[in-house]
Design an enzyme around this catalytic site. Structure first.
Site, PDB file in Angstrom:
ATOM      1  N   GLN A   1      -5.111  -1.476   9.493  1.00 17.96           N
ATOM      2  CA  GLN A   1      -4.992  -2.809   8.891  1.00 17.96           C
ATOM      3  C   GLN A   1      -5.610  -3.873   9.799  1.00 17.96           C
ATOM      4  OE1 GLN A   1      -3.691  -3.439   5.740  1.00 17.96           O
ATOM      5  NE2 GLN A   1      -4.455  -5.497   6.085  1.00 17.96           N
TER       6      GLN A   1
ATOM      7  N   LYS B   1       0.842  -1.191   0.000  1.00 16.22           N
ATOM      8  CA  LYS B   1       0.000   0.000   0.000  1.00 16.22           C
ATOM      9  C   LYS B   1       0.884   1.249   0.000  1.00 16.22           C
ATOM     10  CE  LYS B   1      -3.902  -2.299   2.108  1.00 16.22           C
ATOM     11  NZ  LYS B   1      -4.572  -2.785   3.304  1.00 16.22           N
TER      12      LYS B   1
ATOM     13  N   ASP C   1     -11.429   2.640   3.697  1.00 13.88           N
ATOM     14  CA  ASP C   1     -11.833   1.233   3.586  1.00 13.88           C
ATOM     15  C   ASP C   1     -13.347   1.090   3.418  1.00 13.88           C
ATOM     16  OD1 ASP C   1      -9.910  -0.722   3.477  1.00 13.88           O
ATOM     17  OD2 ASP C   1      -9.559  -0.777   5.637  1.00 13.88           O
TER      18      ASP C   1
END
Ligand code: NAP
Length: 279
Positions: A95, A51, A118
């Site tokens: 995460q 990422k 997200d």
């Protein structure tokens, strides 16, 4: 048709690179993505590294905040609150999975919905299911973009989604409804999955069972999107038996090289969108 996720993701990143450069010249500012990683989960470490790498590659600001596995929940929550206030940060991602002592729900709900790249915050989940503007979870967003490569107009198609997770199955269902598909959502208690799949013009497999979907489960001319990433003795395989299904389906995504590469590209796209809305 083999739907090439690697190529599509590279094209999307190239587009985003141009957008970021444009924002730099018009606003003298660029989107900033901050990823919080708690603990040492090996897969998470690889995801986070990628990422960061791709965010930098397209000219975005990117930072990873790493905490040891025994970090107290309140430390993570306070960092999120700090990032919520930081004008240079347009996207915050924590995460998953988190260590057991940290409440995932609390963490997600602390992220400002406008910075929730997200798309997991209940406000974004609600907006998506109400058909309003929202951050869309990255993997289903990637699946939609790949679907469009195979078929521009999805209206009236019968889609079968295998799996109902908050991460994949449920948001995918909402995206398909938005495209005017008729959607059947299946899960571990579905009585006859093969029969359901045989009625599908579109199959989205997000299960976590290697090669679950067989060639004789798929209607000729169906489009099959394989979200699965399963480690087996013979390497990474999807939830679809590619060798069998690719002989029947009109279009299919491979594993690897299908949905996987799209997820990070869509994360970067969400970060750019959040930047635009915040500014
Ligand atoms: P998950 O949270 O474990 O959900 C799996 C879903 O599959 C559940 O809804 C479960 O039903 C359903 N299921 C289990 N066994 C089934 C069966 N025999 N028949 C029909 N449905 C069944 O998984 P996930 O997080 O959505 O991930 C799914 C797969 O996608 C995994 O292989 C994961 O590694 C992969 N993945 C890929 C990406 C990517 O970037 N490509 C991103 C995320 C995940 P119940 O609800 O009844 O338990």
């Amino acid at each position: 048709m083999i739907i090439d996720g690697k190529k599509t993701a590279a094209e999307l990143r190239e587009e985003l690179k141009k957008k970021v450069a444009e924002l730099r010249s018009t606003h003298n500012a660029v989107p900033g993505l901050t990823v919080i990683l708690v603990g040492e989960d090996p897969a998470s470490k690889i995801y986070v590294k990628n990422k960061e790498k791709f965010a930098k590659e397209i000219g975005m600001n990117s930072e990873v905040i790493r905490y040891p596995a025994d970090t107290e929940e309140k430390v993570v929550l306070n960092k999120i609150k700090e990032l919520n206030e930081d004008k240079k940060i347009s996207g915050i991602l924590v995460q998953l999975p988190l260590p057991k002592h940290i409440d995932k729900k609390k963490v997600i709900e602390t992220i400002l919905p406008g910075k929730d790249v997200d798309g997991f915050h209940p406000m974004n989940v609600g907006n998506l299911s109400s058909g309003y503007d929202s951050s869309i979870p990255c993997t289903p967003l990637g699946c939609s973009l790949l679907l469009k490569k195979a078929e521009k107009n999805l209206s009236g198609k019968h889609a079968v989604v295998i799996g109902r997770s908050n991460l994949n199955g449920k948001p995918m269902t909402q995206l398909l409804l938005k495209e005017n598909c008729t959607v059947t959502v299946t899960h571990s208690k579905t009585k006859d999955l093969k029969a359901e799949c045989l009625r599908a013009d579109i199959i989205i497999a997000a299960v976590g069972i290697p090669k679950l979907v067989k060639g004789d489960w798929v209607k000729k001319d169906a489009i099959v999107i394989d979200v699965g990433i399963n480690k087996t003795d013979s390497g990474i395989v999807g939830d679809v038996d590619f060798d069998q299904v690719s002989k029947v389906a009109k279009a299919i995504t491979p594993v690897p090289g299908g949905v996987g590469p799209m997820t990070i590209a869509c994360l970067l796209s969400n970060t750019v969108e959040c930047f635009k809305k915040l500014n």
